[in-house]
Design an enzyme around this catalytic site. Structure first.
Site, mmCIF file in Angstrom:
data_model
loop_
_atom_site.group_PDB
_atom_site.id
_atom_site.type_symbol
_atom_site.label_atom_id
_atom_site.label_comp_id
_atom_site.label_asym_id
_atom_site.label_seq_id
_atom_site.Cartn_x
_atom_site.Cartn_y
_atom_site.Cartn_z
ATOM 1 N N ASP B 499 0.866 -1.153 0.000
ATOM 2 C CA ASP B 499 0.000 0.000 0.000
ATOM 3 C C ASP B 499 0.915 1.219 0.000
ATOM 4 O O ASP B 499 2.085 1.109 0.341
ATOM 5 C CB ASP B 499 -0.841 -0.065 1.272
ATOM 6 C CG ASP B 499 -1.737 1.126 1.416
ATOM 7 O OD1 ASP B 499 -2.276 1.548 0.384
ATOM 8 O OD2 ASP B 499 -1.886 1.616 2.529
ATOM 9 N N PHE B 784 -10.817 20.148 -10.082
ATOM 10 C CA PHE B 784 -9.671 19.393 -10.578
ATOM 11 C C PHE B 784 -10.148 18.068 -11.151
ATOM 12 O O PHE B 784 -11.034 17.433 -10.615
ATOM 13 C CB PHE B 784 -8.714 19.107 -9.417
ATOM 14 C CG PHE B 784 -7.527 18.287 -9.801
ATOM 15 C CD1 PHE B 784 -6.365 18.903 -10.211
ATOM 16 C CD2 PHE B 784 -7.580 16.906 -9.758
ATOM 17 C CE1 PHE B 784 -5.268 18.157 -10.575
ATOM 18 C CE2 PHE B 784 -6.489 16.151 -10.129
ATOM 19 C CZ PHE B 784 -5.326 16.780 -10.539
ATOM 20 N N LYS B 810 -4.328 26.725 -9.922
ATOM 21 C CA LYS B 810 -3.108 25.969 -9.636
ATOM 22 C C LYS B 810 -3.169 24.653 -10.409
ATOM 23 O O LYS B 810 -4.248 24.105 -10.638
ATOM 24 C CB LYS B 810 -2.964 25.716 -8.134
ATOM 25 C CG LYS B 810 -4.064 24.858 -7.542
ATOM 26 C CD LYS B 810 -3.822 24.605 -6.063
ATOM 27 C CE LYS B 810 -4.936 23.712 -5.511
ATOM 28 N NZ LYS B 810 -4.877 23.532 -4.076
ATOM 29 N N THR B 924 -2.263 1.274 -4.763
ATOM 30 C CA THR B 924 -2.700 2.411 -3.964
ATOM 31 C C THR B 924 -4.037 2.932 -4.447
ATOM 32 O O THR B 924 -4.399 2.770 -5.610
ATOM 33 C CB THR B 924 -1.638 3.534 -4.006
ATOM 34 O OG1 THR B 924 -2.206 4.700 -3.451
ATOM 35 C CG2 THR B 924 -1.178 3.808 -5.406
#
Lengths: 390, 1367
Positions: B499, B784, B810, B924
């Site tokens: 993980d 995003f 950003k 992950t």
């Protein structure tokens, strides 16, 4: 965080941290090659010594199985066929000196032991020459072949308590001594000593080892004293004791019946005292292999003069029925026991093998030396090895 | 008790049901609220599984039979049982059957005890969860269940008895929403005893269709659909870390139906009429499909009717109104079991899945019982031995048959009577011999092997537990082996599945540097070097790690500048908590005050930028960081205080919900008391703090645990050091909860500089800039996503800050650079080189820019955007296009650099593991980009690696991508549209796959095979966005497909299935949740301990177990082989060769100790060499120390040695015809067998020592004592007249033949082994042999040096002598 949080920090001890000091031997030419030579240097001479010891043993073995059928009648002697003879007399270079003198003869006798049967037994006379004086101790053995004393149902068939002298009741014997626990007739008396081993005891008698002719050819009649005492292991003697049975409780084993009146024990012919019957004790110590010798009698003091000897054997023990043989053996011993060239040869062979191996490896090492602890041999340094993270 | 009348009609529901039934599959479910289930078509009532979760295997009644059954299902136990039974048949037995049964019953008893303890543990855990409580609507009829729960009579009696014993303490208390006057959780039923209210019930009693009332901090007991929340917009926040391991808060929404959103009271719940069509329970955590149909606008029911409504229950007599519409429900409306409600006062939800139907349980998979690989292989060897056993017994049987045939037919009856009478028929006696043979040879499968393995593995676990190198000082956690029997698997790991979050990384993002207007701030060495840059330096061989940074000076300057600028209120002024400290920021912010000498010329490449402009840039930069994000402020404190006050009213000793708060209260109190203390004594503070912390954890654990509680505890600890030691300089603590930890880090950084984000609503944000609060109106948020790789927010700036509409943006550097206004080339160049520097230090970068928007331009754009966002077709692409229009002509502000702190030692550990030949896969839940970043930082990925990325959600595209990879790497075809660079053979490759793509690949058989084939080429594999089940599937795929030993390491509940699927599961304890630790086989505190665990313990334990088992088989072969030869001399009568006591004690006493010591303390090389030369670990991966080949070698060696020993004595006895004693005595069979037995025992013991690498004193002591024991045994046992070997010992010891025979037999027996081992180790060495030689030469060198020094010290040495020594 774990619920129970006492300080569980492990102790920093060499044991717990697996840092015990240790010798970590590795096999390198420096350590291995000398071992080969050392073993070789030790083993080969040792083998020679053992071989010498074995060869120093005098041994004469005469198979008299067919004495009852093939020997001539007493007092005529005929030569024993050479296949029945094996003999080594270390002091004598040519076997002819004694082989030709090994003869046998037979006669029917009514012997002491078989006095309650009307039939007689064969008595075998074996004649042989002792070419040189034999130093004591001297041993007489009987040798049986093809006798499987280690058969499972045979070897278990005895009762230790009964042998020890206890009056073991019949029902306890039935499991241990089956099928020789009680007599087959209506009386169902306890057989003493019970069991298959006791029943099948070797009952030939070897007697009267007599010097009939001196080495110089002169006549003699000198009986060499042999006793059947001290022939069983001292430790074995503890296993036996005089019985607590009364003679009317017990009967002898079926094969012993002939030696007793009507096949029963009486006050006059009481059961044997097993604690002193060393022949019985020897027999009860079952042999591991089907070809075995058992000690019959011995003389620890007197040397056996060179000369022609005669020994008589009462022939009772049947061996031909199961394809076995029996033999009379006269032997001295070395510190290794009986004649046995195996150990000597084996030691020599291994010694030579080690030296040869040592030589081969030394040659290889000299031809293609390797350095100890060279990193370049590691697989990651080889192109075909796997690549590592670097 | 009222029940709905039968004449009640409900057309809409029925319609819906009939509509549905066309498409419905069997497992889909309809959950009704206050609507009677149509009898004719509906599903059976109450068929749902209970919410009780049982992981235990036994209860008190079933334990004995079930456990025995389980135990005797094991082949070995069954075998020994059969042997014991055989041993009881008098006709075949050779010994006392009790003796045969004793070892078996000991083993069974011990195993049963172990199982009982383990199961008791499980019971406690089950109980903890099942008896956790939550609030549930009561006095309402859950129509999904029959009115009367069908209880059998005895169950009812039991229930009554239980109720009787439960003391009732009812203290009526007024509460608007729920009634918590009862301590005893009640049992939910359909009985109505008053007004509907929320009552406390136990988790296990939660049913499908129940209304749940969840408060802030509550864990969700079952999967439930959110009906309403305390928030206006129906949102709520949940913490999902137990499910997916992510610690951030996620937003969940209530069902978008106004009437349902308004539900607030129990009464309203009992009046709501709707039903839910839900998909069947499944394990997908990221997808859910259902629809909710509202029957009527029930909220319009007037109060008078309401009474009626209530009493008649479910609106009898009402005209049911037409159903309006069906509203789709997706995963965003669903609360899952193990979610924890955060930042939300309350949530009302309706359960749809309970118990084993819940997604977390479906994801967790079966708790497998693991066996190590060697153990599995060993079982094959056992089977082989079993076959050999049968053969041996058959030989005996046939021999018996033949010999009895010969006896009865040829040589007459004499021998039959004398020697072997009563044999019975040949067939029977052969059969009996066969059975006896089985018993005699049964030791070929030694029962003590299993006991010894258990024992040795217990010791190995002990050593692992006690390893100081794996002891975590901070958390005070050792490595805890939970499964003892896997230690050898640790030495054969080929694949590690890790993980990421919390395992590789600490999950702590640190703001390290930034580049503003072309000037880098924070590169002053304040926070030390990054992991990646340290790794880089190490790779380059540099060792000048001493960076001469005067931290105090930096800090003093910083603090002074900060104090000059503003009075910190939210900002931290504790140097231990700051990762970004640069006084230049303030100097540049206040150009008037700043002294020229503070900024040196080195950075001043942009002299043209005047000071004022720079100050405004910095200001803008941090404003952006404070504004442009999706972070929320955790208001749990607020609720805590509320419930605190509530608690003070309520009685004490109450468990459950309130305890959660009480814990936090304690903690808060602690913090306060700490603050008080801190003034007095700082040094002892940490110590006492730690102590109090412990006591708190103890208190916590002593409470009946709740999932919510556990997670709360963990959430506080998961914040790492910052929560453990409290930042005392903060006046107000703001706890930021962000979707990604990066955002939280940026916002925190801005806060610490003085731009504090205080609060947000849907429309506005409150920012504190240098002590003054400003409100920014949020106009639009352009979110995003992975294709946009940027996020923008359009706000109206408060007039005090200049006003106007500003777009803050950003995003990834290339994306931002594309959209910048022209004329900033110098700045772009400088910034981009800064970004490169950041990246090469392993920092995660973001580029920030802004744009002031013209009002009219914005208005026209806003209209367009509004249109796009309400578009029905292709909405998202239209929105993206719209965003594209406004996200341009940006003004570059700079870039940020964040470090995702790797756990200590991770890159080094990974490098070592790689060196050992272990392949590391990272699985992950993170986004692709994040995962790749970490990959680089952790040295999983390197710059020269070629990354093969497969992503996308369409099956075809995914497969095409995989085919491309396959074609390039395996078949060597380069597809034309593919990258131009050809594949070179020495290229290293990494494979990165997205979760949705992985789903397709795992579905397809061919793709799976391709992945397996490709996996050999990949140095690293990263799978991102994977669900827990996918993790397990990947592990399973490799484990089965590659037949490799796999290890999975993780820390969250989302890793549980993976941990269970792998051969070895390792849980990182102390970070997130306890589930991973519970399910794992080994618990370690940090990832880096894996190095020691695998490379040292794993390697040792593998070697030990392998060597031990082989030696065990060997020593039984050497013991038994000669038996078979002797049988020809026993006429195959199945007599026993050795004295029975030898047979009994051989494995138990005479030979057991060296093998066990070998298995316990042997070391191939010491730990430091294991770590220095990790390649020796690959012996285990390649299974070079336990294989069929080695088994055969040991087996043959055993036969050889056995024959050597046997025939040595055979020839001695046969050639001397039974006279071996110098006294002329003849020998018995016992002497023969005892000589063989003694020699075999000595040989076996020496052989084990010969195979021992590590001769510590224990080995010496054991070998010497074993030999002493065997000889003294023979002497002592032989001293008793009753003993079958009476006198044998003395006889043998006194005989030269025995000693000569023994010495010869041992030498010859060892000769081949010695020669082969030498040749192999010297001329054909494997890595281990070489490392051992290296160790040896190191040691020799060391000795030489020390000897030389000694000589020098003695000063009696001439130079020539030194030279001689040196040479």
């Amino acid at each position: 965080m774990a619920p129970e949080t006492k300080s569980r920090e492990p102790a920093n001890t060499a044991f717990k941290q697996q840092r015990l000091k240790a010798w970590q031997p590795i096999l390198t030419p420096k350590t291995v090659l000398p071992t080969f030579f050392i073993v070789g240097v030790i083993f080969a001479p040792l083998g020679g010594l053992l071989l010498w010891a074995s060869n120093s043993v005098t041994e004469l073995s005469i198979d008299y199985t067919y004495c009852d059928s093939r020997a001539s009648n007493f007092p005529n002697y005929t030569n024993v066929p050479s296949e029945f003879i094996s003999a080594t007399f270390p002091q004598v270079s040519s076997p002819q000196q004694y082989m030709s003198d090994i003869k046998w003869s037979r006669e029917v006798v009514a012997t002491e032991e078989f006095k309650y049967t009307n039939s007689g037994v064969w008595r075998c006379h074996l004649q042989f020459r002792v070419p040189s004086e034999l130093k004591p101790p001297l041993f007489i053995y009987y040798r049986l072949t093809n006798f499987y004393q280690n058969h499972r149902s045979y070897v278990k068939s005895f009762n230790a308590n009964q042998l020890k002298g206890l009056a073991v009741p019949a029902d306890q014997l039935k499991t241990s001594c089956n099928p020789m626990a009680v007599s087959n007739d209506n009386s169902s008396k306890i057989i003493y000593p019970c069991g298959l081993i006791a029943n099948s005891i070797f009952n030939d008698t070897i007697s009267n080892l007599t010097l009939t002719q001196n080495a110089d050819g002169s006549k003699a009649n000198d009986t060499y004293v042999l006793v059947s005492k001290g022939i069983s292991w001292p430790s074995d003697r503890q296993k036996y004791g005089p019985t607590s049975y009364t003679p009317d409780q017990i009967v002898p084993p079926p094969d012993w019946a002939n030696a007793y009146p009507n096949g029963t024990y009486t006050a006059d012919s009481p059961p044997p005292d097993l604690s002193t019957d060393e022949l019985f004790q020897v027999w009860m110590r079952t042999a591991g292999l089907p070809d075995f010798r058992k000690l019959y009698s011995r003389n620890d003091t007197t040397a056996l003069q060179a000369g022609l000897y005669d020994v008589s054997i009462d022939y009772r023990f049947p061996v031909t029925r199961y394809g076995g043989t029996k033999a009379f053996v006269l032997s001295t011993v070395s510190f290794l026991g009986g004649k046995n060239s195996f150990l000597g040869l084996a030691y020599i062979a291994v010694g030579i093998a080690c030296v040869v191996l040592g030589a081969i490896f030394t040659a290889r090492h000299l031809y293609k030396p390797r350095k100890l602890g060279d990193h370049t041999y590691l697989s990651w340094n080889n192109p075909q090895g796997h690549t590592n993270g670097n | 008790m009222t029940s709905p009348t039968s004449n009640f009609t409900l057309p809409p529901a029925q319609e819906a049901v009939s509509e549905r039934s066309v498409t419905s599959s069997e497992n889909e479910r309809q959950v009704f609220a206050n609507i009677p289930i149509p009898d004719d078509k509906g599903q059976a009532k109450g068929k749902y599984v209970s919410n009780k979760i049982i992981t235990s295997k036994y209860n008190i009644w079933t334990f004995l039979p079930k456990n025995l059954f389980e135990q005797f299902r094991r082949a070995a136990n069954m075998y020994f049982l059969i042997m014991a039974v055989l041993g009881m048949i008098p006709a075949v037995s050779t010994n006392s059957p009790i003796l045969t049964l004793l070892p078996l019953s000991t083993v069974v008893f011990l195993t049963a005890c172990k199982d009982a303890v383990e199961d008791l543990n499980r019971h406690q855990i089950d109980d903890k969860y099942n008896s956790a409580t939550c609030y549930l609507l009561q006095n309402f009829e859950n129509v999904n269940y029959p009115n009367q729960t069908k209880l059998s009579i005895w169950k009812r009696i039991l229930l009554k008895i239980k109720l009787f014993f439960k003391r009732k303490k009812s203290k009526p208390r007024e509460d608007s929403n729920f009634n918590n006057d009862d301590n005893i959780p009640c049992k939910p039923s359909n009985e109505i005893n008053g007004d509907p209210e929320f009552k406390k019930v136990m988790w296990k009693d939660v049913r499908v269709g129940d209304f749940l009332y969840l408060k802030n901090g509550d864990a969700v007991p079952a999967d439930a659909i959110i009906l309403s929340t305390s928030e206006q917009n129906g949102n709520c926040f949940v913490e999902t870390k137990d499910l997916d391991g992510e610690t951030n808060l996620k937003t969940r929404r209530s069902v978008p139906v106004d009437s349902i959103k308004k539900i607030k009271t129990p009464k309203e719940c009992s009046q709501a009429m709707f039903w839910i069509d839900s998909e069947a329970p499944n394990s997908n955590l990221f997808n859910y499909n259902a629809k909710l149909t509202v029957v009527s606008d029930f909220t319009e029911v007037n109060p008078s009717q309401e009474q009626d409504f209530n009493s008649t229950h479910s609106g009898r007599g009402q005209n049911p109104r037409k159903s309006k519409n069906s509203i789709p429900i997706d995963i965003n409306n669903l609360l899952l079991r193990a979610h924890v409600i955060r930042n939300t006062e309350w949530v009302i939800a309706m359960t749809v899945f309970t118990g084993v139907d819940t997604k977390i349980i479906l994801n967790s998979g079966e708790t497998p019982s693991k066996r190590s690989r060697i153990e599995k292989e060993m079982n094959q060897e056992v089977i082989l031995n079993f076959i050999i056993l049968i053969i041996l017994a058959l030989i005996c049987a046939i021999g018996t048959g033949v010999s009895s045939y010969l006896l009865t037919n040829s040589k007459g009856k004499y021998i039959e009577e004398r020697v072997a009478p009563n044999q019975g028929s040949i067939g029977l006696s052969s059969f009996l011999t066969f059975l006896s043979g089985l018993i005699i040879f049964q030791n070929i499968i030694p029962i003590s092997l299993y006991i010894s393995i258990e024992f040795v593995k217990g010791f190995q676990a002990f050593f692992i537990y006690n390893d100081l190198d794996m002891w975590d000082e901070d958390a005070e956690i050792p490595c805890v082996p939970k499964s003892w029997n896997l230690s050898d698997d640790l030495g054969q790991i080929e694949y590690i599945f890790s993980d990421k979050t919390g395992t590789l990384t600490r999950n702590i993002m640190e703001f390290r540097q930034c580049s503003i207007g072309g000037k880098v701030y924070g590169r002053n060495g304040w926070a030390g070097k990054t992991d990646a840059s340290i790794g880089k330096e190490m790779a380059q061989g540099g060792d000048n790690l001493n960076d001469n940074v005067n931290k105090d000076e930096i800090w003093n300057q910083y603090l002074q500048e900060l104090k000059n600028t503003f009075d910190p209120k939210y900002s931290s002024t504790d140097p231990d908590f700051l990762t970004f400290v640069d006084p230049d920021i303030y100097r540049d912010l206040n150009p008037d005050k700043s002294i020229e000498e503070g900024t040196d010329g080195e950075f001043n490449i942009d002299d043209n930028l005047d000071k004022q402009k720079r100050a405004s840039l910095i200001r803008e930069f941090f404003t952006l960081l404070a504004v442009c994000h999706t972070v929320v402020v955790d208001k749990s404190d607020r609720f805590t205080n509320e419930s605190d006050s509530e608690k003070s009213i309520s009685d004490k000793g109450k468990t459950s919900v309130n305890d959660v708060y009480s814990d936090q209260t304690i903690e808060n109190n602690l913090h306060q008391s700490d603050e008080e203390k801190s003034s007095s004594k700082n040094s002892s503070l940490d110590h006492t703090l730690k102590k109090v912390k412990h006591s708190i954890t103890n208190i916590k654990s002593s409470f009946k645990g709740l999932e919510s509680m556990a997670s709360l505890v963990n959430s506080t600890s998961s914040k790492g050091k910052k929560s453990i030691s409290i930042d005392k300089t903060l006046v107000y603590n703001l706890d930021y909860k962000a979707e990604s930890p990066d955002e939280a880090a940026l916002v925190s950084a801005a806060k610490n500089i003085g731009f504090s984000f205080l609060d947000r609503t849907l429309e506005s944000m409150t920012i504190d800039i240098f002590g003054q609060e400003y409100v920014f109106d949020i106009l639009n948020v352009l979110a995003f996503n992975s294709s946009r790789k940027r996020m923008s927010i359009i706000v109206r700036r408060p007039e005090t800050l200049g006003g106007g509409i500003v777009l803050f943006c950003k995003g990834a550097d290339n994306i931002i650079f594309e959209r910048l206004a022209s004329g900033q080339e110098i700045l772009i160049q400088k910034t981009s080189s800064d970004i490169d520097n950041f990246s090469s230090d392993g920092l995660r970068t973001l580029t920030v820019a802004y744009r002031v928007l013209d009002k009219s331009f914005y208005d026209s754009w806003a209209n367009k955007y509004q249109e796009a966002s309400t578009a029905i077709n292709e909405r998202s692409s239209k929105i993206d296009a719209c965003a594209e229009e406004i996200e341009k002509d940006l003004i570059l502000l700079g870039a940020t650099a964040i470090e995702d702190k790797l756990q200590e030692g991770v890159p080094e550990c990974i490098e070592r593991l790689r060196g050992a030949g272990i392949k590391i896969w990272v699985l992950t839940g993170d986004k692709l980009e994040t995962a790749i970043n970490i990959g680089f930082a952790a040295q999983l990925l390197t710059k020269d690696m070629r990354l093969w990325i497969v992503k996308g959600s369409k099956k075809e595209t995914v497969e095409k991508q995989l085919d491309n990879v396959y074609a390039s790497l395996i078949t060597g075809d380069i597809l034309p549209q593919d990258e131009t660079e050809p594949i070179r053979p020495d290229d290293t490759h990494a494979f990165i796959v997205d979760g949705s793509a992985l789903a397709h690949l795992l579905d397809d058989e061919k793709a799976r095979l391709k992945i397996l084939e490709l996996s050999d080429h990949f140095h690293s594999v990263i799978c991102c966005r994977v669900s827990p089940l996918q993790k397990a599937l990947v592990v399973e795929l490799v484990r089965r497909g590659k037949k490799s030993t796999t290890l999975a390491i993780g820390d969250g509940a989302n890793d549980v299935s993976m941990i269970q699927a792998a051969n070895v599961g390792v849980g990182i304890s102390g970070q997130e949740g306890v589930q991973a630790a519970m399910a794992s086989d080994y618990n370690i505190a940090q990832f880096r301990y894996l190095k020691k665990l695998l490379l040292v313990h794993g390697h040792w334990d593998y070697m030990r177990i392998a060597e031990m088992i082989l030696n065990f088989f060997y020593k039984n072969v050497i013991w038994l082989t000669n038996n078979d030869f002797i049988y020809s001399y026993f006429r195959y009568s199945a007599n026993i060769f050795y004295d029975y006591s030898f047979v009994q004690l051989y494995n138990m006493i005479f030979t057991v100790a060296p093998v066990v010591v070998l298995g316990t303390t042997d070391q191939s090389v010491s730990a430091s060499y294991c770590l220095k030369y990790p390649s020796i670990y690959s012996l285990g991966i390649k299974r070079m120390r336990y294989s069929k080949k080695l088994f055969a070698i040991y087996f043959l060696d055993g036969i050889w040695q056995s024959l050597v020993v046997y025939f040595t004595f055979y020839f001695i006895y046969s050639m001397s015809v039974n006279v071996i004693a110098s006294q002329g005595f003849d020998a018995g069979s016992i002497e023969f067998s005892t000589s063989v037995a003694l020699t075999v025992i000595v040989t076996a013991n020496l052989f084990v020592c010969f195979n021992t690498y590590y001769w510590n004193w224990i080995v010496w002591a054991i070998i010497v004592s074993e030999i002493v024991i065997i000889f003294s045994y023979v002497l002592i046992y032989g001293a008793f007249t009753e003993s079958p070997i009476v006198g044998i010992g003395q006889q043998l010891i006194g005989e030269g033949t025995f000693w000569f025979g023994m010495a010869f037999a041992i030498s010859l027996a060892f000769l081949p082994r010695y020669v082969i081992t030498f040749v192999k180790q010297w001329w054909y060495p494997d890595d281990l042999d070489i490392v051992r030689q290296i160790r040896k030469s190191d040691k020799i060198a060391k000795e030489k040096i020390s000897r030389k020094e000694k000589l020098k010290n003695q000063k009696i040495i001439s130079p020539t002598e030194v030279e001689m020594i040196q040479s």
